[in-house]
Design a protein around this motif. Sequence first.
Motif, PDB file in Angstrom:
ATOM      1  N   SER A  93     -22.365  56.258 -43.776  1.00 19.64           N
ATOM      2  CA  SER A  93     -22.498  55.047 -44.567  1.00 19.64           C
ATOM      3  C   SER A  93     -21.828  53.836 -43.937  1.00 19.64           C
ATOM      4  CB  SER A  93     -21.934  55.266 -45.974  1.00 19.64           C
ATOM      5  OG  SER A  93     -20.532  55.475 -45.938  1.00 19.64           O
ATOM      6  N   VAL A  94     -20.927  54.055 -42.981  1.00 19.16           N
ATOM      7  CA  VAL A  94     -20.192  52.939 -42.391  1.00 19.16           C
ATOM      8  C   VAL A  94     -20.379  52.820 -40.886  1.00 19.16           C
ATOM      9  CG1 VAL A  94     -18.460  53.071 -44.206  1.00 19.16           C
ATOM     10  CG2 VAL A  94     -18.056  54.236 -42.027  1.00 19.16           C
ATOM     11  N   LYS A  95     -21.176  53.674 -40.297  1.00 15.11           N
ATOM     12  CA  LYS A  95     -21.401  53.604 -38.859  1.00 15.11           C
ATOM     13  C   LYS A  95     -22.001  52.256 -38.481  1.00 15.11           C
ATOM     14  CE  LYS A  95     -21.966  58.510 -37.816  1.00 15.11           C
ATOM     15  NZ  LYS A  95     -22.901  59.568 -37.363  1.00 15.11           N
ATOM     16  N   GLY A  96     -21.414  51.655 -37.480  1.00 14.16           N
ATOM     17  CA  GLY A  96     -21.858  50.345 -37.056  1.00 14.16           C
ATOM     18  C   GLY A  96     -21.263  49.213 -37.853  1.00 14.16           C
ATOM     19  N   GLN A  97     -20.547  49.544 -38.921  1.00 12.21           N
ATOM     20  CA  GLN A  97     -19.950  48.531 -39.777  1.00 12.21           C
ATOM     21  C   GLN A  97     -18.426  48.554 -39.716  1.00 12.21           C
ATOM     22  OE1 GLN A  97     -21.980  46.321 -41.505  1.00 12.21           O
ATOM     23  NE2 GLN A  97     -23.605  47.384 -40.360  1.00 12.21           N
ATOM     24  N   PHE A  98     -17.861  49.737 -39.661  1.00 10.07           N
ATOM     25  CA  PHE A  98     -16.414  49.901 -39.616  1.00 10.07           C
ATOM     26  C   PHE A  98     -16.000  50.417 -38.248  1.00 10.07           C
ATOM     27  CE2 PHE A  98     -15.704  50.813 -44.443  1.00 10.07           C
ATOM     28  CZ  PHE A  98     -16.345  49.627 -44.747  1.00 10.07           C
ATOM     29  N   THR A  99     -14.797  50.067 -37.842  1.00 13.28           N
ATOM     30  CA  THR A  99     -14.235  50.545 -36.593  1.00 13.28           C
ATOM     31  C   THR A  99     -12.796  50.984 -36.818  1.00 13.28           C
ATOM     32  OG1 THR A  99     -15.609  49.008 -35.312  1.00 13.28           O
ATOM     33  CG2 THR A  99     -13.734  50.013 -34.186  1.00 13.28           C
ATOM     34  N   ILE A 100     -12.482  52.184 -36.375  1.00 13.24           N
ATOM     35  CA  ILE A 100     -11.124  52.688 -36.502  1.00 13.24           C
ATOM     36  C   ILE A 100     -10.458  52.682 -35.129  1.00 13.24           C
ATOM     37  CG2 ILE A 100     -11.779  55.115 -36.207  1.00 13.24           C
ATOM     38  CD1 ILE A 100      -9.580  55.807 -38.276  1.00 13.24           C
ATOM     39  N   SER A 101      -9.199  52.356 -35.106  1.00 11.00           N
ATOM     40  CA  SER A 101      -8.431  52.361 -33.869  1.00 11.00           C
ATOM     41  C   SER A 101      -6.986  52.701 -34.200  1.00 11.00           C
ATOM     42  CB  SER A 101      -8.519  51.008 -33.156  1.00 11.00           C
ATOM     43  OG  SER A 101      -7.993  49.970 -33.962  1.00 11.00           O
ATOM     44  N   ARG A 102      -6.224  53.060 -33.188  1.00 13.70           N
ATOM     45  CA  ARG A 102      -4.821  53.370 -33.426  1.00 13.70           C
ATOM     46  C   ARG A 102      -3.969  52.942 -32.244  1.00 13.70           C
ATOM     47  NH1 ARG A 102      -4.217  59.666 -34.311  1.00 13.70           N
ATOM     48  NH2 ARG A 102      -2.013  59.051 -34.603  1.00 13.70           N
ATOM     49  N   ASP A 103      -2.727  52.712 -32.545  1.00 12.51           N
ATOM     50  CA  ASP A 103      -1.731  52.357 -31.546  1.00 12.51           C
ATOM     51  C   ASP A 103      -0.621  53.384 -31.678  1.00 12.51           C
ATOM     52  OD1 ASP A 103       0.383  51.322 -30.055  1.00 12.51           O
ATOM     53  OD2 ASP A 103      -0.094  49.252 -30.555  1.00 12.51           O
ATOM     54  N   ASN A 104      -0.606  54.338 -30.772  1.00 17.06           N
ATOM     55  CA  ASN A 104       0.360  55.422 -30.882  1.00 17.06           C
ATOM     56  C   ASN A 104       1.800  54.958 -30.683  1.00 17.06           C
ATOM     57  OD1 ASN A 104      -1.633  57.276 -31.445  1.00 17.06           O
ATOM     58  ND2 ASN A 104      -1.783  58.019 -29.338  1.00 17.06           N
ATOM     59  N   ALA A 105       1.980  53.934 -29.864  1.00 14.08           N
ATOM     60  CA  ALA A 105       3.322  53.421 -29.639  1.00 14.08           C
ATOM     61  C   ALA A 105       3.918  52.872 -30.931  1.00 14.08           C
ATOM     62  CB  ALA A 105       3.313  52.348 -28.562  1.00 14.08           C
ATOM     63  N   LYS A 106       3.079  52.254 -31.728  1.00 16.12           N
ATOM     64  CA  LYS A 106       3.524  51.694 -32.998  1.00 16.12           C
ATOM     65  C   LYS A 106       3.267  52.631 -34.164  1.00 16.12           C
ATOM     66  CE  LYS A 106       2.867  46.891 -31.579  1.00 16.12           C
ATOM     67  NZ  LYS A 106       2.190  45.600 -31.893  1.00 16.12           N
ATOM     68  N   ASN A 107       2.549  53.707 -33.881  1.00 16.47           N
ATOM     69  CA  ASN A 107       2.198  54.683 -34.906  1.00 16.47           C
ATOM     70  C   ASN A 107       1.448  54.014 -36.058  1.00 16.47           C
ATOM     71  OD1 ASN A 107       2.024  57.306 -35.769  1.00 16.47           O
ATOM     72  ND2 ASN A 107       4.083  57.399 -36.630  1.00 16.47           N
ATOM     73  N   THR A 108       0.437  53.273 -35.693  1.00 13.82           N
ATOM     74  CA  THR A 108      -0.386  52.602 -36.683  1.00 13.82           C
ATOM     75  C   THR A 108      -1.856  52.929 -36.454  1.00 13.82           C
ATOM     76  OG1 THR A 108      -0.584  50.586 -35.342  1.00 13.82           O
ATOM     77  CG2 THR A 108       1.224  50.675 -36.937  1.00 13.82           C
ATOM     78  N   VAL A 109      -2.618  52.811 -37.495  1.00 15.56           N
ATOM     79  CA  VAL A 109      -4.057  52.977 -37.413  1.00 15.56           C
ATOM     80  C   VAL A 109      -4.701  51.828 -38.171  1.00 15.56           C
ATOM     81  CG1 VAL A 109      -4.136  54.498 -39.434  1.00 15.56           C
ATOM     82  CG2 VAL A 109      -6.012  54.542 -37.773  1.00 15.56           C
ATOM     83  N   VAL A 110      -5.768  51.315 -37.605  1.00 11.96           N
ATOM     84  CA  VAL A 110      -6.422  50.140 -38.160  1.00 11.96           C
ATOM     85  C   VAL A 110      -7.864  50.462 -38.502  1.00 11.96           C
ATOM     86  CG1 VAL A 110      -7.243  47.807 -37.634  1.00 11.96           C
ATOM     87  CG2 VAL A 110      -4.944  48.501 -36.960  1.00 11.96           C
ATOM     88  N   LEU A 111      -8.301  49.934 -39.609  1.00 11.38           N
ATOM     89  CA  LEU A 111      -9.702  50.024 -39.988  1.00 11.38           C
ATOM     90  C   LEU A 111     -10.252  48.612 -40.067  1.00 11.38           C
ATOM     91  CD1 LEU A 111     -12.010  51.966 -40.846  1.00 11.38           C
ATOM     92  CD2 LEU A 111     -11.378  51.444 -43.220  1.00 11.38           C
ATOM     93  N   GLN A 112     -11.120  48.294 -39.136  1.00 13.46           N
ATOM     94  CA  GLN A 112     -11.789  47.005 -39.136  1.00 13.46           C
ATOM     95  C   GLN A 112     -13.109  47.163 -39.869  1.00 13.46           C
ATOM     96  OE1 GLN A 112     -10.820  43.920 -37.900  1.00 13.46           O
ATOM     97  NE2 GLN A 112     -12.688  43.166 -38.876  1.00 13.46           N
ATOM     98  N   MET A 113     -13.273  46.412 -40.927  1.00 11.88           N
ATOM     99  CA  MET A 113     -14.454  46.516 -41.759  1.00 11.88           C
ATOM    100  C   MET A 113     -15.251  45.226 -41.662  1.00 11.88           C
ATOM    101  SD  MET A 113     -12.828  48.413 -45.111  1.00 11.88           S
ATOM    102  CE  MET A 113     -11.691  47.065 -45.449  1.00 11.88           C
ATOM    103  N   ASP A 114     -16.454  45.353 -41.168  1.00 14.55           N
ATOM    104  CA  ASP A 114     -17.332  44.203 -41.004  1.00 14.55           C
ATOM    105  C   ASP A 114     -18.584  44.381 -41.851  1.00 14.55           C
ATOM    106  OD1 ASP A 114     -16.508  44.305 -37.515  1.00 14.55           O
ATOM    107  OD2 ASP A 114     -15.669  42.949 -39.030  1.00 14.55           O
ATOM    108  N   ASN A 115     -19.241  43.285 -42.088  1.00 12.43           N
ATOM    109  CA  ASN A 115     -20.476  43.301 -42.873  1.00 12.43           C
ATOM    110  C   ASN A 115     -20.308  44.074 -44.172  1.00 12.43           C
ATOM    111  OD1 ASN A 115     -21.857  43.637 -39.684  1.00 12.43           O
ATOM    112  ND2 ASN A 115     -22.233  41.836 -40.948  1.00 12.43           N
TER     113      ASN A 115
END
Length: 125
Positions: free
Chosen positions: A60-82
């Motif tokens: 349902s979110v393919k092409g719309q959301f992007t997940i990424s992480r920064d292990n050094a900061k121990n964070t994960v981001v969800l970029q939600m577009d459209n």
Amino acid sequence: QVQLVESAGGSVQAGGSLRLTCAASGYTHTMGWFRQAPGKEREGVAAITTDSRRTYYDDSVKGQFTISRDNAKNTVVLQMDNLKPEDTAMYYCAARRTPALYASNWLQAAGYRYWGQGTQVTVSS
């Protein structure tokens, strides 16, 4: 022990974008984002492996959301577009301490041990 804290969600008009950040403390392996709308079951949105070499998205979110992480900061981001009104839900960051064997399992809530408090995302028409 692992603690997860999501950044504040917010309200956005359809077609807009929103970025969610999850800050983790303690050891985490796979991390993911889930969402739950009122009256509906919690569903997996996206997940990412410890080395960021694999990402998994619900159809349902393919092409719309992007997940990424920064292990050094121990964070994960969800970029939600459209964003669409049907994306309105409480969004939760979650963490596993072990990997999942099958791709479909990355988005199964039962495999995640730690959860954030949730943050509300509202998309208006």
